[in-house]
Design a protein around this motif. Structure first.
Motif, mmCIF file in Angstrom:
data_model
loop_
_atom_site.group_PDB
_atom_site.id
_atom_site.type_symbol
_atom_site.label_atom_id
_atom_site.label_comp_id
_atom_site.label_asym_id
_atom_site.label_seq_id
_atom_site.Cartn_x
_atom_site.Cartn_y
_atom_site.Cartn_z
ATOM 1 N N TYR A 60 0.836 -1.194 0.000
ATOM 2 C CA TYR A 60 0.000 0.000 0.000
ATOM 3 C C TYR A 60 0.875 1.250 0.000
ATOM 4 O O TYR A 60 1.959 1.259 0.599
ATOM 5 C CB TYR A 60 -0.897 0.031 1.245
ATOM 6 N N THR A 69 -7.885 -1.639 1.945
ATOM 7 C CA THR A 69 -7.543 -3.065 1.927
ATOM 8 C C THR A 69 -7.802 -3.630 0.548
ATOM 9 O O THR A 69 -8.913 -3.484 0.012
ATOM 10 C CB THR A 69 -8.367 -3.845 2.956
ATOM 11 N N SER A 71 -8.005 -6.993 -1.951
ATOM 12 C CA SER A 71 -8.254 -8.433 -1.867
ATOM 13 C C SER A 71 -8.641 -8.929 -3.251
ATOM 14 O O SER A 71 -8.950 -8.136 -4.148
ATOM 15 C CB SER A 71 -9.359 -8.735 -0.850
#
Length: 129
Positions: A60, A69, A71
């Protein structure tokens, strides 16, 4: 036709959340490292986050650590970017990119110009009260 399609952008108040999606159309994302990038008006495109092929490695930008986040769900051929605690400075067009030769730990993972296989069209995120 091979495409990446981003969705999920919109207008949100500061402190709010959005979840962006990056879906592969016409090809499987299973073998691709995926990167999220953003470009604010008058600024250069910058790297936001990256996820490896198997999902075991992520990184990040410092500006989004602890709030965003990344995914992936290979069964749905989609990568997600969950964005929480959004700030006005997060306002930008968000793009996803896919590349089989990239690794998230590589020296140019955050350099947009080095991703040269697939790019999406972008989705606008506006954080404003």
């Amino acid at each position: 036709q091979l495409q990446l399609v981003e969705s999920g952008g919109g207008l949100v108040q500061p402190g709010g959340s959005l979840r962006l999606s990056c879906a592969g159309s016409g090809f499987t994302l299973d073998y691709y490292t995926i990167g999220w990038f953003r470009q604010a008006p008058g600024k250069e495109r910058e790297g936001v986050s990256c996820i490896s092929v198997g999902g075991g490695s992520t990184n990040y930008a410092d500006s989004v650590k602890g709030r965003f986040t990344i995914s992936r769900d290979n069964a749905k051929n989609t990568v997600y970017l969950q964005m929480n605690s959004l700030k006005p400075e997060d306002t930008a067009v968000y793009y996803c990119a896919a590349d089989t030769f990239k690794t998230c730990a590589g020296p140019h993972a955050a350099t947009p110009s080095s991703w040269d296989q697939h790019w999406g069209q972008g989705t606008q995120v506006t954080v404003s009260s």
